[in-house]
Design a protein around this motif. Sequence first.
Motif, PDB file in Angstrom:
ATOM      1  N   ASP A   1       0.859  -1.185   0.000  1.00 20.93           N
ATOM      2  CA  ASP A   1       0.000   0.000   0.000  1.00 20.93           C
ATOM      3  C   ASP A   1       0.903   1.246   0.000  1.00 20.93           C
ATOM      4  N   PHE A   2       0.248   2.412  -0.134  1.00 25.44           N
ATOM      5  CA  PHE A   2       1.015   3.645  -0.318  1.00 25.44           C
ATOM      6  C   PHE A   2       2.003   3.885   0.831  1.00 25.44           C
ATOM      7  N   GLU A   3       1.500   3.745   2.085  1.00 22.08           N
ATOM      8  CA  GLU A   3       2.354   4.069   3.244  1.00 22.08           C
ATOM      9  C   GLU A   3       3.604   3.186   3.286  1.00 22.08           C
ATOM     10  N   ASP A   4       3.407   1.863   3.067  1.00 19.49           N
ATOM     11  CA  ASP A   4       4.564   0.955   3.119  1.00 19.49           C
ATOM     12  C   ASP A   4       5.556   1.291   2.015  1.00 19.49           C
ATOM     13  N   MET A   5       4.992   1.558   0.862  1.00 20.89           N
ATOM     14  CA  MET A   5       5.847   1.854  -0.295  1.00 20.89           C
ATOM     15  C   MET A   5       6.649   3.129  -0.036  1.00 20.89           C
ATOM     16  N   ARG A   6       5.950   4.132   0.565  1.00 18.71           N
ATOM     17  CA  ARG A   6       6.612   5.404   0.836  1.00 18.71           C
ATOM     18  C   ARG A   6       7.689   5.249   1.908  1.00 18.71           C
ATOM     19  N   ASP A   7       7.347   4.501   2.974  1.00 20.31           N
ATOM     20  CA  ASP A   7       8.251   4.470   4.126  1.00 20.31           C
ATOM     21  C   ASP A   7       9.494   3.613   3.906  1.00 20.31           C
ATOM     22  N   PHE A   8       9.344   2.519   3.203  1.00 23.30           N
ATOM     23  CA  PHE A   8      10.558   1.719   2.990  1.00 23.30           C
ATOM     24  C   PHE A   8      10.585   0.990   1.656  1.00 23.30           C
ATOM     25  N   GLY A   9       9.405   0.702   1.103  1.00 25.99           N
ATOM     26  CA  GLY A   9       9.326  -0.156  -0.085  1.00 25.99           C
ATOM     27  C   GLY A   9      10.125   0.344  -1.264  1.00 25.99           C
ATOM     28  N   TYR A  10      10.007   1.619  -1.545  1.00 30.59           N
ATOM     29  CA  TYR A  10      10.607   2.169  -2.759  1.00 30.59           C
ATOM     30  C   TYR A  10      12.109   1.904  -2.798  1.00 30.59           C
ATOM     31  N   HIS A  11      12.788   2.215  -1.697  1.00 31.32           N
ATOM     32  CA  HIS A  11      14.240   2.016  -1.689  1.00 31.32           C
ATOM     33  C   HIS A  11      14.623   0.551  -1.620  1.00 31.32           C
ATOM     34  N   GLN A  12      13.785  -0.223  -0.951  1.00 32.17           N
ATOM     35  CA  GLN A  12      14.085  -1.671  -0.870  1.00 32.17           C
ATOM     36  C   GLN A  12      13.974  -2.326  -2.235  1.00 32.17           C
ATOM     37  N   MET A  13      13.100  -1.762  -3.075  1.00 25.91           N
ATOM     38  CA  MET A  13      12.891  -2.367  -4.386  1.00 25.91           C
ATOM     39  C   MET A  13      14.049  -2.095  -5.339  1.00 25.91           C
ATOM     40  N   MET A  14      14.841  -1.049  -5.052  1.00 25.95           N
ATOM     41  CA  MET A  14      15.954  -0.712  -5.960  1.00 25.95           C
ATOM     42  C   MET A  14      17.040  -1.774  -5.893  1.00 25.95           C
ATOM     43  N   HIS A  15      17.709  -1.973  -7.009  1.00 26.67           N
ATOM     44  CA  HIS A  15      18.838  -2.918  -7.008  1.00 26.67           C
ATOM     45  C   HIS A  15      19.972  -2.298  -6.193  1.00 26.67           C
ATOM     46  N   PRO A  16      20.542  -3.064  -5.253  1.00 26.95           N
ATOM     47  CA  PRO A  16      21.575  -2.468  -4.378  1.00 26.95           C
ATOM     48  C   PRO A  16      22.725  -1.827  -5.154  1.00 26.95           C
ATOM     49  N   GLU A  17      23.023  -2.345  -6.327  1.00 31.54           N
ATOM     50  CA  GLU A  17      24.162  -1.792  -7.084  1.00 31.54           C
ATOM     51  C   GLU A  17      23.859  -0.394  -7.632  1.00 31.54           C
ATOM     52  N   GLU A  18      22.580  -0.053  -7.673  1.00 30.45           N
ATOM     53  CA  GLU A  18      22.239   1.216  -8.337  1.00 30.45           C
ATOM     54  C   GLU A  18      21.827   2.330  -7.371  1.00 30.45           C
ATOM     55  N   VAL A  19      21.652   1.963  -6.082  1.00 32.05           N
ATOM     56  CA  VAL A  19      21.127   2.945  -5.121  1.00 32.05           C
ATOM     57  C   VAL A  19      22.026   4.175  -5.015  1.00 32.05           C
TER      58      VAL A  19
END
Length: 801
Positions: A489-507
Amino acid sequence: MQLLDRHQFNTGEEFRTIMDPLPIMVRVCDKNGTVRYSNAALKQFTGDLPLWSSGIHEDFRPSYEELFVSHAESQTAFKTKYRFRDNSGAYRWLAEHSIPWYSTEGTYLGCVCYMMDIDEMIATEVEQVSLEALQREQALNEELEASNEELNLTNGELQFSQEKLRQGNDNLEQILNMLPASVVVIRGYNLEVEMINNSNLSYWQKTKEQVLGRPFLEILPDLTDQPFASQLRRVMETGEIIDVKESPVLFTSPDGNTRETYVDYTYQPLYDLEGNPTGVLVMSFEITDRVLSRRLLEKYAEELTSANARLLISNEELARSEARFKYLIQEAPVAIGVLHQRDLIIESANSKILEVWGKSSEIVGIPLSKALPELQGQPFLGILDEVYTTGKPFYANEIRSLLEHNGVLKEIFFNVTYQPVLDISGSTSDIMVVAVDVTEQVNSRRQVEQSEQHFRYLADLVPAKISNAMPSGEVTFFNKQWLDFGGMDFEDMRDFGYHQMMHPEEVSAFQAGLAQAAEIGVPHVSEMRFKNTQGKYIWHLNIASPILDEAGNIKMWVGSTTDIQILKEEAQRKGDFVSMLSHELKTPVTSIKGHIQLLLRAVNKETTSELTNKLRPSLSRIDKLLVQLTGLIADMLDLTRIDSGRLDLKKESFLLEGLVMEVVEDFRLSHQQHFFHLDLESGIEVFADRHKISQVLINLIANAIKYGPNSNVVDISMLAVGNEVLVRIKDYGIGIDQKDQKKIFERFYRVEGQNESHYSGFGIGLYLACSIVEFHDGKITVESGKGKGSTFIVHLPRCSA
Ligand code: ADP
């Protein structure tokens, strides 16, 4: 009344001389009340009146007659006030003091009456209803009383003096003492005091011994500078009568204090037997109290006038400020009204409140529920009643109302205050209504909310992933595609999801790129992988665009993230194919190259024949083309290696100057028409793959030649800046437009345009050069402009040791 029979007075003339000029009126009545004698002052006032009471105002006559008769019977003194008609017919106030009169045998004969005109004083009393006036009246009364007592005493003395009167002049002094006026007789040029009465002594504050037989100015040296002595002498010289009203007389006591007094006085000449004026009869009447009280009155009047003036001014000011206040309320941009009592009668309503209510000023004076019947069923009447009952104010923002404007119900929003106004007893008497019409704001906010809603719908409809973030980076919106992709949901995605979804090599690269984009206010474009719900990383083209306000500050970020997984896979396949192809081509091409060289050597060994002459240029041409082909295959291989991150570098330390000179030498041989200007700082060492760096330099110098068709000059310089070495390749060719300067480093990118289409190429040279330099932790930058030539700058790290 034998006493007053002329023959009984040895000094009858003198008696009249004294009595007549007295400022006080004197009459002598027999026991029947008949007037037997009137002095000059009385005659002047009213003429001879046999029956005194006939001149008295009818309002006072009965009481006066009663008083007179009762005192005649009891043979006692009395005093009274009444209004009396003067010879002009006007009534004036008189104060009368009546003293019983006896014969030497003690027989009651009648009375002696002293009358004073107190009309002015009464007027003063009427005007000045003040304590001071009362006090002065009292003082006057006391004075009269004192005179009364004095007269009573005198009366006795007078009786005693009856005998003496018959014998000599002494009686005169006695009579003089009976008078409330001050009397003194002055004789000769030295102004010696011959006779003085008690009233005059007390006015001078002297004793008889201090004054009798002594010159006037010796007795009262403090009067030297005042006009009295000269006036007295003048009367004796000329025989004139001096009559002065309200003259100030200033006495100075030995302690230096000044006593300010006022008198009405008359100087009357006294003649000797030859008829020469040798003396002066001075009669004075102290009127200090009257003058002072009048002055006080004048002062009061003045003060009153100025106070009145001030009052008038402040009244005017008050009126003005009230008018201003009313005007302010009336013209205030906020709606203001006052509702009276529980019935909420509209007591006042300014223009704005009438405008908001949609009514005219005719509603003033009628209850709110009648003036605005549409309020029935709305909360306002109830709230107002509550405010009235509790005395507690009510505040509300954006409260909705429906008000009838010209027969149509209009939706109006207010910020409103209902303020109870308390009376002195502390209970609510009125309610003040202050309201601000915020309908426009509410409507425009609603519009904004609506358009935001529209935007969200739109954003959900597009296939791309859309996000919104604050300048701080806090995400405020993810569209449906994002939430579906992340399975959050929006809150989870905003609070941590978005960055967790990024590939670690590209953050980290993404964050650095974003920071740089924020600094210069341009979109950040990157290819990134995001993890889907199955845990698989999917390639996306991520564009984070800053939205700037008028001042150029970022007000938000809009993110658009497009799935390019298929494109990537396609590219991968292409890459694999190119890689495979290059590999497959490499062996036969190398072999062909070997065979061609073999053939060339064989042909060169042969003696010249027609066949060798034909073969030699063709074989040389094939050899050159094979060099190009091998270069292209090498580029292709490098490309696939770079794409797969497998570029093997054989790093070594070497002097860069040597490599640059080597490369340039080769160009000088192959491009003999060109001038290559070198400006190289010596001794700069780098730790790098010599072959790859030479590939970079070759690429850049070749481009400088290729894209400078009308120039044959290339400047090459090298210098160390900090811990970097910069190699500049400058040409004077067609130049590169600003908008293309970033893109030319991308794979297969070639500038489109009339000029550019003349030049052959694949658009991978700069991509490879740039990638090779980046593999060395360096970078390539460009300075150029369309038609202005270009300078490519290779930044490489220097060897630290
Ligand atoms: P190409 O094979 O097309 O030369 P590159 O990657 O070397 O590919 O260059 C990409 C594009 O950059 C070129 O197509 C050209 O438009 C532009 N370019 C590169 N170098 C220069 C230069 N020195 N002057 C002008 N344009 C240049």
